[in-house]
Design an enzyme around this catalytic site. Sequence first.
Site, PDB file in Angstrom:
ATOM      1  N   PHE A 222       0.817  -1.224   0.000  1.00  0.00           N
ATOM      2  CA  PHE A 222       0.000   0.000   0.000  1.00  0.00           C
ATOM      3  C   PHE A 222       0.847   1.269   0.000  1.00  0.00           C
ATOM      4  CE2 PHE A 222      -2.495  -3.324   2.234  1.00  0.00           C
ATOM      5  CZ  PHE A 222      -3.436  -3.539   1.240  1.00  0.00           C
ATOM      6  N   ARG A 304       2.562  15.273  -6.183  1.00  0.00           N
ATOM      7  CA  ARG A 304       1.305  14.678  -6.657  1.00  0.00           C
ATOM      8  C   ARG A 304       0.097  15.376  -6.024  1.00  0.00           C
ATOM      9  NH1 ARG A 304      -0.560  10.288  -9.815  1.00  0.00           N
ATOM     10  NH2 ARG A 304       1.479   9.411 -10.270  1.00  0.00           N
ATOM     11  N   ARG A 336      -1.151   4.608  -0.955  1.00  0.00           N
ATOM     12  CA  ARG A 336      -2.164   4.549  -2.016  1.00  0.00           C
ATOM     13  C   ARG A 336      -2.789   5.918  -2.321  1.00  0.00           C
ATOM     14  NH1 ARG A 336      -6.182  -0.643  -1.805  1.00  0.00           N
ATOM     15  NH2 ARG A 336      -6.441  -0.942  -4.032  1.00  0.00           N
ATOM     16  N   ALA A 502       2.652   3.720  -8.026  1.00  0.00           N
ATOM     17  CA  ALA A 502       2.011   4.627  -8.979  1.00  0.00           C
ATOM     18  C   ALA A 502       0.962   3.912  -9.843  1.00  0.00           C
ATOM     19  CB  ALA A 502       3.065   5.314  -9.845  1.00  0.00           C
ATOM     20  N   GLU A 705      -4.726   2.581  -7.443  1.00  0.00           N
ATOM     21  CA  GLU A 705      -4.949   3.681  -6.509  1.00  0.00           C
ATOM     22  C   GLU A 705      -6.248   4.480  -6.707  1.00  0.00           C
ATOM     23  OE1 GLU A 705      -0.888   4.991  -7.603  1.00  0.00           O
ATOM     24  OE2 GLU A 705      -0.755   5.605  -5.511  1.00  0.00           O
TER      25      GLU A 705
HETATM   26  N1  MTE Z   1      -3.735  -4.122  -3.479  1.00  0.00           N
HETATM   27  C1  MTE Z   1      -3.358  -5.024  -2.543  1.00  0.00           C
HETATM   28  N2  MTE Z   1      -4.098  -6.131  -2.383  1.00  0.00           N
HETATM   29  N3  MTE Z   1      -2.253  -4.832  -1.771  1.00  0.00           N
HETATM   30  C2  MTE Z   1      -1.482  -3.699  -1.894  1.00  0.00           C
HETATM   31  O1  MTE Z   1      -0.487  -3.543  -1.181  1.00  0.00           O
HETATM   32  N4  MTE Z   1      -1.163  -1.555  -3.066  1.00  0.00           N
HETATM   33  C3  MTE Z   1      -1.817  -0.481  -3.816  1.00  0.00           C
HETATM   34  C4  MTE Z   1      -2.570  -1.046  -5.016  1.00  0.00           C
HETATM   35  N5  MTE Z   1      -3.391  -2.142  -4.625  1.00  0.00           N
HETATM   36  C5  MTE Z   1      -1.873  -2.719  -2.873  1.00  0.00           C
HETATM   37  C6  MTE Z   1      -3.012  -3.001  -3.660  1.00  0.00           C
HETATM   38  C7  MTE Z   1      -0.899   0.545  -4.275  1.00  0.00           C
HETATM   39  S1  MTE Z   1      -0.433   1.756  -3.201  1.00  0.00           S
HETATM   40  C8  MTE Z   1      -0.435   0.572  -5.557  1.00  0.00           C
HETATM   41  S2  MTE Z   1       0.564   1.818  -6.107  1.00  0.00           S
HETATM   42  C9  MTE Z   1      -0.790  -0.472  -6.529  1.00  0.00           C
HETATM   43  O2  MTE Z   1      -1.596  -1.486  -5.953  1.00  0.00           O
HETATM   44  C10 MTE Z   1       0.503  -1.068  -7.071  1.00  0.00           C
HETATM   45  O3  MTE Z   1       0.309  -2.130  -7.917  1.00  0.00           O
HETATM   46  P1  MTE Z   1      -0.027  -1.975  -9.475  1.00  0.00           P
HETATM   47  O4  MTE Z   1       0.909  -0.957 -10.012  1.00  0.00           O
HETATM   48  O5  MTE Z   1       0.192  -3.321  -9.992  1.00  0.00           O
HETATM   49  O6  MTE Z   1      -1.445  -1.512  -9.539  1.00  0.00           O
HETATM   50  N1  LUZ Z   2       5.705   6.864  -6.394  1.00  0.00           N
HETATM   51  C1  LUZ Z   2       6.580   7.670  -7.002  1.00  0.00           C
HETATM   52  C2  LUZ Z   2       4.400   6.966  -6.601  1.00  0.00           C
HETATM   53  O1  LUZ Z   2       7.770   7.560  -6.755  1.00  0.00           O
HETATM   54  N2  LUZ Z   2       6.125   8.573  -7.881  1.00  0.00           N
HETATM   55  C3  LUZ Z   2       4.824   8.737  -8.160  1.00  0.00           C
HETATM   56  O2  LUZ Z   2       4.458   9.583  -8.972  1.00  0.00           O
HETATM   57  C4  LUZ Z   2       3.907   7.918  -7.492  1.00  0.00           C
HETATM   58  N3  LUZ Z   2       2.599   8.041  -7.687  1.00  0.00           N
HETATM   59  C5  LUZ Z   2       1.753   7.269  -7.026  1.00  0.00           C
HETATM   60  C6  LUZ Z   2       2.253   6.331  -6.134  1.00  0.00           C
HETATM   61  N4  LUZ Z   2       3.559   6.184  -5.939  1.00  0.00           N
HETATM   62 MO1  MOS Z   3       1.448   2.946  -4.226  1.00  0.00          MO
HETATM   63  S1  MOS Z   3       1.312   4.554  -2.910  1.00  0.00           S
HETATM   64  O1  MOS Z   3       2.181   3.884  -5.440  1.00  0.00           O
HETATM   65  O2  MOS Z   3       2.752   2.136  -3.551  1.00  0.00           O
END
Ligand code: MTE
Ligand code: LUZ
Ligand code: MOS
Length: 749
Positions: A222, A304, A336, A502, A705
């Site tokens: 997350f 952001r 997130r 992201a 997100e």
């Molecule tokens: N979903 C689950 N089950 N567990 C997680 O830790 N992290 C969230 C989201 N969904 C998360 C989640 C966050 S902060 C991000 S940035 C995205 O998943 C990252 O994965 P993706 O780029 O594959 O969507």
């Molecule tokens: N992490 C990062 C992020 O390093 N740059 C981003 O723009 C960003 N955006 C969403 C979540 N994580």
């Molecule tokens: Mo998600 S806050 O970009 O790990």
Amino acid sequence: MRNLDSHSHVRGESIYLDDIPLIHGTLYACVFDSPVAHAKLNTIDVRDAEESEGVVRVITAKNIIGENQIGGIVPDEPLLADGEIHFQGMPIAIIVAESETLARKAAKKIKIDIETLEPVTDPRIAAANGDLIVPPKQFILGNSPAAFKTCAHIFEGRTETNGQEHLYIETQGAYAIPAENGGLKIYSSTQGPTAVQRAVCRVTGLAMNEVEVDVQRLGGGFGGKEDQANAWACITAVASQLTGRPVKYALHRMEDMRMTGKRHPYSSDFRIGLDRDLKIVAYDVTFYQNAGASADLSPPVLERTLFHCTNSYFVPNVTATAYSCRTNLPPNTAFRGFGGPQGMFVIETAIAHAAEKLGVPASEIQRKNLIDDGQRFPYGQKAESEAITSWNQGNKKYDFSGLQKEAELFNTSSRYFKKGVAMMPVCFGISFTKTPMNQARSLVHVYSDGSVAVSTGAVEMGQGVNTKIAQVAAKVFGLPIEKVRLQTTNTLRIANTSPTAASAAADLNGKATQLACEAVLTRLKEVAAELVEAEAGAITLVDSVVFRDGEKTDLGWQRLVMESHLRRVNLSEHAHYATPGINFDWSTAKGHPFAYHVYGTAVVGVTVDCLRGRYEIDYVKCCHDFGSSMNTAVDNGQIEGGIVQGIGWMTIEEVVYDPDGKLRSSALSTYKVPDIYSVPKTIEILPLETDRENLAVFNSKAVGEPPLMYGIAAYFAIRNAVRAFSPENPLAFKAPFTPETVLMSLYQS
Ligand code: MTE
Ligand code: LUZ
Ligand code: MOS
């Protein structure tokens, strides 16, 4: 298509850090962390701890062979306190012992001599003291000072949003194992294997080719493990380097809650100007971000916040200013939405505030100002907007004003239960805002038995990225998904990765995988063409069979692969993908930073029990822009989880620090996250219908997100219900709206 991990998850067979079989001779680390938030650290007395049973080594800052520094963006974060203590929970010494219990027992025997200093926990005080992490950042569009002079209505106010504990089910941790010639292998529960590798190299003095980082999966991240997995990996690495033995450290829940940073709390000032038709003419906003004691990811989070300060709206005149303020709290970090939710909350407040003062529904102001195709965001990018379509399609299905009327009707006949409804349009940009981070690589092997292995930089943390990447490979090769296996994320196989963050992991790593598979496929097709006597252009692969001009042949995948191998054709590929067309220039604060935006509109309905202050979320209904989802099971799961996490942030999750910087909500008994009883009774998801092309993998837009921000509507829905009960009470715009604050808002005099 189900998540590939579901079988092993429900059987308890999925492997997390704590499931990795330990090597004989493994030691256990734990840290002695600061009991105070701000102090001068005079001496550390480790003698008793060193003599404690089973202790192999006690490590302080002066023992570190490399640099005592883990700050990735700004070098302001020592791994171990040296001379000064910046937050309560700051690691001071590492204790390495034969067992976890013995290490923790010894930690209690460390004594420090300190002179306590005044802690600062309020970002506005830090800003007034000039204690900023980086210089202030600003976005300007149009000319808001001039535009305000033309406005029919001007409103201003202040908002507060609080932090949020990540509460990943798997706590932070790492396991370091010595390798040949002084190298190290690190298993880490991290979203950023390369970030861990870099940090470990810095503290150990090793080169990147001497450090291997391996990640099977995370029990959630997350954002909390985008950067903050580094410290624990460094602690095990330093301990392993100094003892020559494998060292493991998996944090206990309360250690994790106490020592790690959270979502950034923000305090913000806004000024909004509207014309007679309720069009927003001008918007000024100033954000004070509570960064905590060191930069961590605070600067890009702050950026952001600016990128999303106008959410889904077109505002022609904007001045947005943001301060990242240094305080004596654990360094706050990615969570997130990455600052986006904090920015959006403020403009939603400005709109709600204007609507209340003008006596119109907030939804009317929201609807009238949705950004349209070709209009520009404050950072210069032109919208390819689905804001209006998602609102209209959602409205057609759910009848927003009907839902509002239903609540009003209920309220006229109910004295002690009141219903509230609020809308939340969302627009979230996909891409790391730092353009160079938008690149990824994939290594694909087709083995001679026809099975396929894929390695990428993506980390599986429950979001289903491995399933999506496997789908990509299966689709390109025309194979059932069972033929494809996602390997661990490992820095030996994939170098220089961006963190899985992201929401862009499936796009970046999926596209790289697509390129790698296509390259192998091209070579396979040439062999197939020879074998079935056709042009390579006539060959397709479907359901593990070669087709010639659309007609099935008797050449199957397995034989094709073996024949290709015998002809010495390369069955492996390492491909690179970099998002095209994106850029951003901070010297002008303009550019085209995002590959695309994800849009959506949610409506949230709540019922408040006005005798007790309790509330229930009756429904969340949203029209969401998937582009064209490649996996609706995974994507709907992401939406539901994101919404619940967003609602938690806005309602019951309350991070509380004492004025002296000590975390009071430091356990699950004092920090409440949504459970099965407090989740919305229904969540309805309507996929937006659009035939627009986008830069997402197979047109399937990122989903990780954006849905979190639908949860913001829960705050305003509760507010509307409270106002239905006690319209005259002044209410602050301060989240979370816990049941206690609801109760006090209902009955304040
Ligand atoms: N979903 C689950 N089950 N567990 C997680 O830790 N992290 C969230 C989201 N969904 C998360 C989640 C966050 S902060 C991000 S940035 C995205 O998943 C990252 O994965 P993706 O780029 O594959 O969507
Ligand atoms: N992490 C990062 C992020 O390093 N740059 C981003 O723009 C960003 N955006 C969403 C979540 N994580
Ligand atoms: Mo998600 S806050 O970009 O790990």
